[in-house]
Design a protein around this motif. Structure first.
Motif, PDB file in Angstrom:
ATOM      1  N   ALA A 134      55.248  19.893  19.403  1.00 55.84           N
ATOM      2  CA  ALA A 134      54.167  19.436  19.097  1.00 55.84           C
ATOM      3  C   ALA A 134      53.117  20.112  19.721  1.00 55.84           C
ATOM      4  CB  ALA A 134      53.778  18.130  19.540  1.00 55.84           C
ATOM      5  N   SER A 135      53.281  20.828  20.822  1.00 56.16           N
ATOM      6  CA  SER A 135      52.447  21.565  21.802  1.00 56.16           C
ATOM      7  C   SER A 135      52.087  22.921  21.199  1.00 56.16           C
ATOM      8  CB  SER A 135      52.998  21.720  23.223  1.00 56.16           C
ATOM      9  OG  SER A 135      53.847  22.552  23.262  1.00 56.16           O
ATOM     10  N   ALA A 136      53.242  23.369  20.793  1.00 60.43           N
ATOM     11  CA  ALA A 136      52.996  24.711  19.900  1.00 60.43           C
ATOM     12  C   ALA A 136      52.087  24.644  18.632  1.00 60.43           C
ATOM     13  CB  ALA A 136      54.496  25.243  19.334  1.00 60.43           C
ATOM     14  N   ALA A 137      52.321  23.472  17.955  1.00 64.44           N
ATOM     15  CA  ALA A 137      51.040  23.203  16.850  1.00 64.44           C
ATOM     16  C   ALA A 137      49.937  23.113  17.299  1.00 64.44           C
ATOM     17  CB  ALA A 137      51.494  22.235  16.224  1.00 64.44           C
ATOM     18  N   LEU A 138      49.779  22.373  18.524  1.00 61.30           N
ATOM     19  CA  LEU A 138      48.436  21.964  19.154  1.00 61.30           C
ATOM     20  C   LEU A 138      47.852  23.424  19.649  1.00 61.30           C
ATOM     21  CD1 LEU A 138      49.012  18.813  21.074  1.00 61.30           C
ATOM     22  CD2 LEU A 138      47.379  19.184  19.330  1.00 61.30           C
ATOM     23  N   VAL A 139      48.464  24.206  20.373  1.00 57.91           N
ATOM     24  CA  VAL A 139      48.093  25.432  21.010  1.00 57.91           C
ATOM     25  C   VAL A 139      47.520  26.222  20.046  1.00 57.91           C
ATOM     26  CG1 VAL A 139      48.678  27.490  22.565  1.00 57.91           C
ATOM     27  CG2 VAL A 139      49.244  25.205  22.995  1.00 57.91           C
TER      28      VAL A 139
END
Lengths: 190, 182
Positions: free
Chosen positions: A132-137
């Motif tokens: 999820a964080s990879a997509a957000l960043v």
């Protein structure tokens, strides 16, 4: 010096890369984009796109590619950059080689062990967070265009993002075909 | 044919012709190694998949290492790893060298402007797929949310999240077992 850092970074990525290619990509992004700034955010998404469309495992493809770009971006010449991709690829595979040989020796005993099962019960939800964080960043102005200065690209990107998400998540569209279609859309609208 | 040469060329061929990552390689590996060469049994192959998946690193490489080690110990593991990695390595290297010059063209930049948001979507999709398969409940749903926010807002390295969530899982498992034995 960059080779030492490359080796150390990709060894870590190989060692902690639980949960498949995309989970490794989120580790890679955290290290090479956020921490070391070896590649820019848009370069990284380009690398992911190319790694997805070319043969072979995504983890290997992206390690080879990032190794090359990281060294090239640091101002070194082409032959040295090739050495960078060798370093990154070797380092990302090495932990697997060591661990899998050890695991192969113990084979099944390992997998059913309650401690191992317990570790994975915590790891799995953690990996979901990583993804999820990879997509957000990566949802930044380099990949989506800036809301202030590139309004058209910004809104077009959001539509492309939502279309690609629904197509692959809900309708199980092939990721490669999705990338190709979005590339054609880009060529037509920009 | 020499065993190592044969093993190398089988994995090289698989690495060369599968697009779409590690999971796309599994049926091809199974076809060659289980059905045609009969190097390992079908049951062993299924166990091997579970192990290769739970070990860290690249899925397809883990499979190759396991099969190589089973057949010819360390030398086998190294040969099969090389076979799996080399096609990717050579192709990407060619593209990296080529693309750096190619990137300056306007049309290439336009194409990638369209592709980038789609790639972000492709990275977002496994998040939801994985959340579904591991059956997150109201006790565990906070783990991915907190992890994602730590990384996104506070720039915490994802590696610490891996270490932390594994450790918490281990401690929780120990706590649960202690309670059971009491």
């Amino acid at each position: 010096m960059i080779f030492l850092y490359l080796f150390y970074t990709f060894f870590k990525i190989g060692l902690f890369g639980f949960g498949g290619g995309y989970a490794m990509l989120s580790l890679m992004q955290g290290e090479v984009v956020t921490k070391y700034n070896w590649v820019s955010s848009s370069e990284f998404t380009d690398i992911v796109a190319i790694s997805q469309m070319t043969p072979g495992p995504i983890g290997i493809n992206s390690a080879t590619y990032v190794g090359y770009i990281a060294v090239a971006n640091s101002g070194f010449s082409q032959p040295i950059a090739i050495l960078g991709s060798i370093t990154a690829t070797f380092a990302v595979v090495l932990p697997s080689l060591i661990l899998m040989i050890i695991i192969s020796k113990f084979f099944l005993k390992f997998q059913k062990h309650p401690a191992v099962e317990a570790i994975f019960s915590g790891l799995r939800p953690g990996v979901v967070g990583l993804l999820a964080s990879a997509a957000l960043v990566l949802m930044d102005s380099e990949n989506f265009g800036s809301f202030h200065t590139e309004k058209f690209q910004f809104f077009a990107s959001i539509i492309i993002f939502m279309g690609a998400f629904v197509a692959t998540f809900k309708y199980k569209a092939n990721p490669i075909i999705t990338i190709i279609i979005c590339g054609v859309i880009g060529a037509l609208i920009y | 044919m020499n065993f190592y040469l044969e093993a190398f060329s089988i994995f090289f061929k698989i690495g060369l012709f599968t697009i779409g990552g590690g999971y796309a390689m599994v049926p091809l590996i199974q076809n060659e190694v289980v059905d045609r060469k009969k190097w390992i049994s079908k049951e062993d192959f299924i166990d091997l998949l579970a192990i290769a998946q739970s070990a860290p690193g690249v899925f397809a490489v883990n499979i190759a290492i396991f099969i190589g080690y089973k057949l010819r110990k360390k030398k086998g593991a190294v040969v099969m790893t090389l076979g799996t990695v080399l096609p990717s390595f050579l192709i990407i290297l060619a593209i990296a060298i080529f693309f750096q010059q190619f990137k300056e063209f306007e049309i290439v930049e336009k194409i990638f402007k369209g592709i980038r948001p789609a790639v972000v979507a492709l990275i977002a999709v496994p998040t939801f797929n994985m959340a579904k398969t591991i059956n997150l409940n109201r006790y565990t749903i906070w783990i991915p949310i907190v992890s994602a926010l730590l990384i996104y807002l506070l720039d915490v390295s994802p590696i610490y999240i891996i270490i932390l969530s594994g450790t918490l899982g281990y401690l929780y498992g120990r706590y649960k077992r202690k309670k059971l034995t009491k």
